[in-house]
Scaffold this motif. Structure first.
Motif, PDB file in Angstrom:
ATOM      1  N   ALA A 371      -9.477  -0.564 -36.598  1.00  0.00           N
ATOM      2  CA  ALA A 371      -9.187  -0.014 -35.475  1.00  0.00           C
ATOM      3  C   ALA A 371      -9.683  -0.890 -34.063  1.00  0.00           C
ATOM      4  CB  ALA A 371      -9.701   1.469 -35.357  1.00  0.00           C
ATOM      5  N   GLN A 372     -11.167  -1.219 -34.377  1.00  0.00           N
ATOM      6  CA  GLN A 372     -11.961  -1.857 -33.269  1.00  0.00           C
ATOM      7  C   GLN A 372     -11.304  -3.201 -32.902  1.00  0.00           C
ATOM      8  OE1 GLN A 372     -13.987  -0.356 -31.699  1.00  0.00           O
ATOM      9  NE2 GLN A 372     -16.231  -1.234 -31.495  1.00  0.00           N
ATOM     10  N   ALA A 373     -10.896  -4.028 -34.022  1.00  0.00           N
ATOM     11  CA  ALA A 373     -10.311  -5.057 -33.765  1.00  0.00           C
ATOM     12  C   ALA A 373      -9.095  -4.979 -33.130  1.00  0.00           C
ATOM     13  CB  ALA A 373      -9.923  -5.705 -35.225  1.00  0.00           C
ATOM     14  N   ARG A 374      -8.249  -4.074 -33.431  1.00  0.00           N
ATOM     15  CA  ARG A 374      -7.005  -3.578 -32.753  1.00  0.00           C
ATOM     16  C   ARG A 374      -7.226  -3.412 -31.395  1.00  0.00           C
ATOM     17  NH1 ARG A 374      -1.377  -2.093 -33.648  1.00  0.00           N
ATOM     18  NH2 ARG A 374      -0.597  -2.010 -31.496  1.00  0.00           N
ATOM     19  N   LYS A 375      -8.298  -2.697 -31.039  1.00  0.00           N
ATOM     20  CA  LYS A 375      -8.663  -2.321 -29.648  1.00  0.00           C
ATOM     21  C   LYS A 375      -8.968  -3.815 -28.777  1.00  0.00           C
ATOM     22  CE  LYS A 375     -11.512   0.861 -28.868  1.00  0.00           C
ATOM     23  NZ  LYS A 375     -12.895   1.756 -28.715  1.00  0.00           N
ATOM     24  N   VAL A 376      -9.836  -4.840 -29.120  1.00  0.00           N
ATOM     25  CA  VAL A 376     -10.103  -5.765 -28.597  1.00  0.00           C
ATOM     26  C   VAL A 376      -8.977  -6.641 -28.612  1.00  0.00           C
ATOM     27  CG1 VAL A 376     -11.294  -7.908 -28.837  1.00  0.00           C
ATOM     28  CG2 VAL A 376     -12.666  -5.787 -29.193  1.00  0.00           C
ATOM     29  N   TYR A 377      -8.063  -6.686 -29.552  1.00  0.00           N
ATOM     30  CA  TYR A 377      -7.009  -7.705 -29.333  1.00  0.00           C
ATOM     31  C   TYR A 377      -5.869  -6.950 -28.195  1.00  0.00           C
ATOM     32  CZ  TYR A 377      -2.423  -9.762 -30.142  1.00  0.00           C
ATOM     33  OH  TYR A 377      -1.137 -10.515 -29.944  1.00  0.00           O
ATOM     34  N   ASP A 378      -5.717  -5.625 -28.195  1.00  0.00           N
ATOM     35  CA  ASP A 378      -4.967  -4.920 -27.152  1.00  0.00           C
ATOM     36  C   ASP A 378      -5.679  -5.423 -25.451  1.00  0.00           C
ATOM     37  OD1 ASP A 378      -3.213  -4.363 -28.898  1.00  0.00           O
ATOM     38  OD2 ASP A 378      -3.850  -2.367 -28.871  1.00  0.00           O
ATOM     39  N   LEU A 427     -19.848 -11.578 -46.062  1.00  0.00           N
ATOM     40  CA  LEU A 427     -21.196 -11.800 -45.262  1.00  0.00           C
ATOM     41  C   LEU A 427     -21.272 -13.190 -44.852  1.00  0.00           C
ATOM     42  CD1 LEU A 427     -23.701  -9.523 -46.656  1.00  0.00           C
ATOM     43  CD2 LEU A 427     -22.349  -8.942 -44.739  1.00  0.00           C
ATOM     44  N   ARG A 428     -21.610 -13.363 -43.712  1.00  0.00           N
ATOM     45  CA  ARG A 428     -21.834 -14.937 -43.418  1.00  0.00           C
ATOM     46  C   ARG A 428     -22.525 -15.023 -42.221  1.00  0.00           C
ATOM     47  NH1 ARG A 428     -17.733 -19.929 -42.213  1.00  0.00           N
ATOM     48  NH2 ARG A 428     -19.167 -21.397 -41.927  1.00  0.00           N
ATOM     49  N   GLY A 429     -23.915 -15.471 -42.411  1.00  0.00           N
ATOM     50  CA  GLY A 429     -24.683 -15.866 -41.026  1.00  0.00           C
ATOM     51  C   GLY A 429     -25.265 -14.350 -40.643  1.00  0.00           C
ATOM     52  N   GLY A 430     -25.378 -13.376 -41.426  1.00  0.00           N
ATOM     53  CA  GLY A 430     -25.853 -12.243 -40.986  1.00  0.00           C
ATOM     54  C   GLY A 430     -25.036 -11.607 -40.219  1.00  0.00           C
ATOM     55  N   PHE A 431     -23.631 -11.820 -40.235  1.00  0.00           N
ATOM     56  CA  PHE A 431     -22.557 -10.894 -39.734  1.00  0.00           C
ATOM     57  C   PHE A 431     -21.514 -10.671 -40.790  1.00  0.00           C
ATOM     58  CE2 PHE A 431     -23.973 -13.538 -36.212  1.00  0.00           C
ATOM     59  CZ  PHE A 431     -24.292 -12.685 -35.260  1.00  0.00           C
ATOM     60  N   SER A 446      -3.057 -15.159 -36.628  1.00  0.00           N
ATOM     61  CA  SER A 446      -4.095 -14.997 -37.648  1.00  0.00           C
ATOM     62  C   SER A 446      -5.413 -14.566 -36.740  1.00  0.00           C
ATOM     63  CB  SER A 446      -4.762 -16.088 -38.643  1.00  0.00           C
ATOM     64  OG  SER A 446      -5.798 -15.851 -39.258  1.00  0.00           O
ATOM     65  N   ILE A 447      -6.406 -13.605 -36.994  1.00  0.00           N
ATOM     66  CA  ILE A 447      -7.626 -13.165 -36.349  1.00  0.00           C
ATOM     67  C   ILE A 447      -8.807 -13.545 -37.284  1.00  0.00           C
ATOM     68  CG2 ILE A 447      -8.589 -11.592 -34.918  1.00  0.00           C
ATOM     69  CD1 ILE A 447      -5.963 -10.230 -34.233  1.00  0.00           C
ATOM     70  N   SER A 448      -9.541 -14.212 -36.910  1.00  0.00           N
ATOM     71  CA  SER A 448     -10.747 -14.224 -37.517  1.00  0.00           C
ATOM     72  C   SER A 448     -12.126 -13.764 -36.743  1.00  0.00           C
ATOM     73  CB  SER A 448     -11.335 -15.870 -37.817  1.00  0.00           C
ATOM     74  OG  SER A 448     -12.605 -15.960 -38.271  1.00  0.00           O
ATOM     75  N   THR A 449     -12.829 -12.889 -37.361  1.00  0.00           N
ATOM     76  CA  THR A 449     -13.613 -11.850 -36.604  1.00  0.00           C
ATOM     77  C   THR A 449     -15.060 -11.969 -37.308  1.00  0.00           C
ATOM     78  OG1 THR A 449     -13.270  -9.997 -37.581  1.00  0.00           O
ATOM     79  CG2 THR A 449     -12.077 -10.254 -35.928  1.00  0.00           C
ATOM     80  N   PHE A 450     -16.165 -12.139 -36.763  1.00  0.00           N
ATOM     81  CA  PHE A 450     -17.586 -11.748 -37.193  1.00  0.00           C
ATOM     82  C   PHE A 450     -18.034 -10.519 -36.618  1.00  0.00           C
ATOM     83  CE2 PHE A 450     -18.510 -16.654 -38.039  1.00  0.00           C
ATOM     84  CZ  PHE A 450     -17.686 -16.679 -39.064  1.00  0.00           C
ATOM     85  N   SER A 451     -18.635  -9.602 -37.014  1.00  0.00           N
ATOM     86  CA  SER A 451     -19.131  -8.512 -36.289  1.00  0.00           C
ATOM     87  C   SER A 451     -20.495  -8.258 -36.858  1.00  0.00           C
ATOM     88  CB  SER A 451     -18.236  -7.441 -36.488  1.00  0.00           C
ATOM     89  OG  SER A 451     -18.054  -6.844 -37.661  1.00  0.00           O
ATOM     90  N   GLU A 452     -21.345  -7.610 -36.048  1.00  0.00           N
ATOM     91  CA  GLU A 452     -22.539  -7.201 -36.527  1.00  0.00           C
ATOM     92  C   GLU A 452     -22.383  -6.059 -37.695  1.00  0.00           C
ATOM     93  OE1 GLU A 452     -25.173  -7.454 -32.135  1.00  0.00           O
ATOM     94  OE2 GLU A 452     -23.757  -5.695 -32.817  1.00  0.00           O
ATOM     95  N   GLN A 461     -17.557 -12.835 -33.233  1.00  0.00           N
ATOM     96  CA  GLN A 461     -16.391 -13.732 -32.855  1.00  0.00           C
ATOM     97  C   GLN A 461     -14.993 -12.994 -32.905  1.00  0.00           C
ATOM     98  OE1 GLN A 461     -16.324 -17.598 -35.328  1.00  0.00           O
ATOM     99  NE2 GLN A 461     -14.527 -16.650 -36.502  1.00  0.00           N
ATOM    100  N   PHE A 462     -14.179 -13.649 -32.344  1.00  0.00           N
ATOM    101  CA  PHE A 462     -13.020 -12.946 -32.169  1.00  0.00           C
ATOM    102  C   PHE A 462     -11.878 -14.050 -31.833  1.00  0.00           C
ATOM    103  CE2 PHE A 462      -9.276 -10.287 -31.372  1.00  0.00           C
ATOM    104  CZ  PHE A 462      -9.253  -9.310 -31.971  1.00  0.00           C
TER     105      PHE A 462
END
Length: 468
Positions: A371-378, A427-431, A446-452, A461-462
């Motif tokens: 849901a958060q990824a969709r929000k940022v994309y929009d 997990l990668r690099g703490g994200f 395609s969407i690649s994300t790193f999140s806390e 990353q987005f």
């Protein structure tokens, strides 16, 4: 121009199935449209395909122009499958091991003397491409020497006696040379030519008609084609005899290759542990997996386990993908070695005939993250980015120029028709790494994300990029 080419390809299609279809009319129509469009847009003269569903062949068709003289492609005819042949060479080795005539971990020197590092390289390392032997044909074109006939021993003498590219087992590097050596080992141990051994032990039991690709040329066979850059499609000159041997010497129809895939799915012909051995990725001596077993690539795509291999011969490209958990397989053989028609058809057919991949069961936070990824994309497509959802580094990345490019390129695509996570959460690099696939405005992205970590973790990353 493109429209007229499409009409020509569709007119040539008119294929009749070799085996009664068990596809729905909509699926069959979608495949016909997909293949016709791929041939038209790439200039590829023809394609022969087979589809396995629920462990049986449900479609075998050929489309387009088979040759300058042969007219419409015939699904019964053999195409050169090139490096897909490697899994058959590996199977021959495994069958000989079952008989106690050799071991995968025997050193090569015992069977083929004089090879650099032959006292250290094992048969297994020939088959999994970790031998260090230099590849004799890395080019994607037919080099000068290939105009002259060659023998397997001549290939060995010229390439397998050079210094090793690395110590055996320490790295992975594709090597046709290693498979030529493996073929010689089969012939020495079995006492018959490699193709004769395969005919008796593999092809005859499965009802497969396979021939040496050097003999699958001339009238009555598919003709290979080439293209220089975006120039006209031209007839390709076949390589002189002997160049592919155990690394890629086989020609067969798409349906015959599908019969081999069914044997893999059913664990027949070979003992089950041989199939498992072939599909086990190699671990390097320093750690890490190669993603390659014995003559096959083993990986995951869209959450599905796949066993696959492609092939490239002079004027031909091929792809063979097995989906073990779906009991399915897709074979695509084309008579050109330019463009991306082979992969485009294989991936397109998979999207048509396989069930939609299950949503990954990755964790409780994935729904919230989606849901958060969709929000940022929009927000990006509308040009109204809430920077509180981003880390400092992500805010640094999204400059005014970056935001403008995102809005101008994504905005016209409109509201996404599909937005789903693909693959597993890692997990990668703490994200927390997640990937998404969306379809919007007829385009796949395609969407690649790193999140806390955590339910409300900000995005580090987005990145949005085109997808097939």
């Amino acid at each position: 121009m493109r429209f007229s080419l499409l009409l020509s390809a569709l007119a040539l299609a008119l294929p009749s199935p070799v085996i009664a279809q068990a596809l729905s009319p909509n699926e069959a129509t979608a495949i016909d449209r997909l293949v016709g469009q791929a041939l038209a847009e790439t200039g590829t003269p023809s394609a022969s395909i087979a589809v396995v569903r629920d462990g049986r062949i449900v479609l075998a068709k050929a489309y387009g122009k088979q040759s300058e003289a042969g007219g419409t492609a015939d699904p019964r005819l053999p195409y050169q499958i090139a490096s897909i042949s490697k899994q058959f060479t590996a199977a021959a080795i495994l069958l000989l091991e079952d008989e106690g005539k050799l071991k995968l971990d025997d050193v090569v020197e015992r069977y083929v003397p004089g090879i650099t590092g032959g006292d250290r390289i094992t048969i297994r390392q020939l088959l999994d491409h970790t031998s260090g032997l230099q590849d004799y044909w890395p080019q994607d074109y037919s080099f000068h020497a290939m105009a002259t006939p060659v023998t397997p021993q001549a290939i060995v003498d010229h390439w397998a006696k050079k210094p090793l590219d690395f110590a055996p087992g320490t790295q992975w590097q594709y090597s046709n040379t290693g498979y030529v050596v493996a073929g010689l080992i089969v012939e020495k141990v079995a006492g018959v030519p490699l193709l004769d051994f395969l005919q008796k032990r593999v092809f005859a039991p499965l009802g497969i008609r396979a021939i040496d690709q050097d003999k699958a040329v001339g009238p009555g066979f598919p003709q290979g084609y080439k293209r220089f850059a975006l120039g006209p499609v031209r007839v390709e000159t076949p390589a002189a005899p002997g160049w592919l041997y155990a690394a890629g010497e086989l020609s067969m129809s798409a349906a015959d290759l599908a019969r081999w895939d069914i044997a893999r799915l059913n664990r027949t012909l070979l003992p089950a542990d041989d199939w498992a051995m072939q599909e086990t990725p190699t671990t390097l001596t320093g750690g890490g997996t190669t993603g390659y077993g014995l003559g096959v690539v083993v990986t995951q795509r869209d959450g599905r386990r796949i066993v696959e291999h492609g092939g490239e011969a002079v004027g031909f490209l091929s792809e063979n993908i097995v989906y073990p958990d779906d009991r399915a397989a897709i074979v695509v053989l084309t008579n050109s070695w330019f463009g991306d028609a082979t992969d485009r058809i294989a991936n397109g057919v998979a999207a048509i005939v396989l069930p939609a991949p299950a949503a990954p069961a990755n964790g409780a936070g994935d729904s919230a993250a989606l849901a958060q990824a969709r929000k940022v994309y929009d927000q990006l497509r509308s040009g109204r980015l809430d920077r509180a959802l981003l880390t400092d580094d992500a805010n640094y990345y999204f400059t005014a120029v970056a935001q403008g490019d995102y809005q101008r390129s994504l905005g016209p695509l409109g509201v996404p028709e599909r937005f789903a996570q693909v693959g597993t959460t890692r997990l990668r690099g703490g994200f927390v790494l997640r990937r998404y696939r969306i379809v919007a405005g007829g385009r796949a992205l395609s969407i690649s994300t790193f999140s806390e970590p955590g339910r409300d973790g900000r995005f580090e990353q987005f990145l949005v990029s085109p997808a097939q």
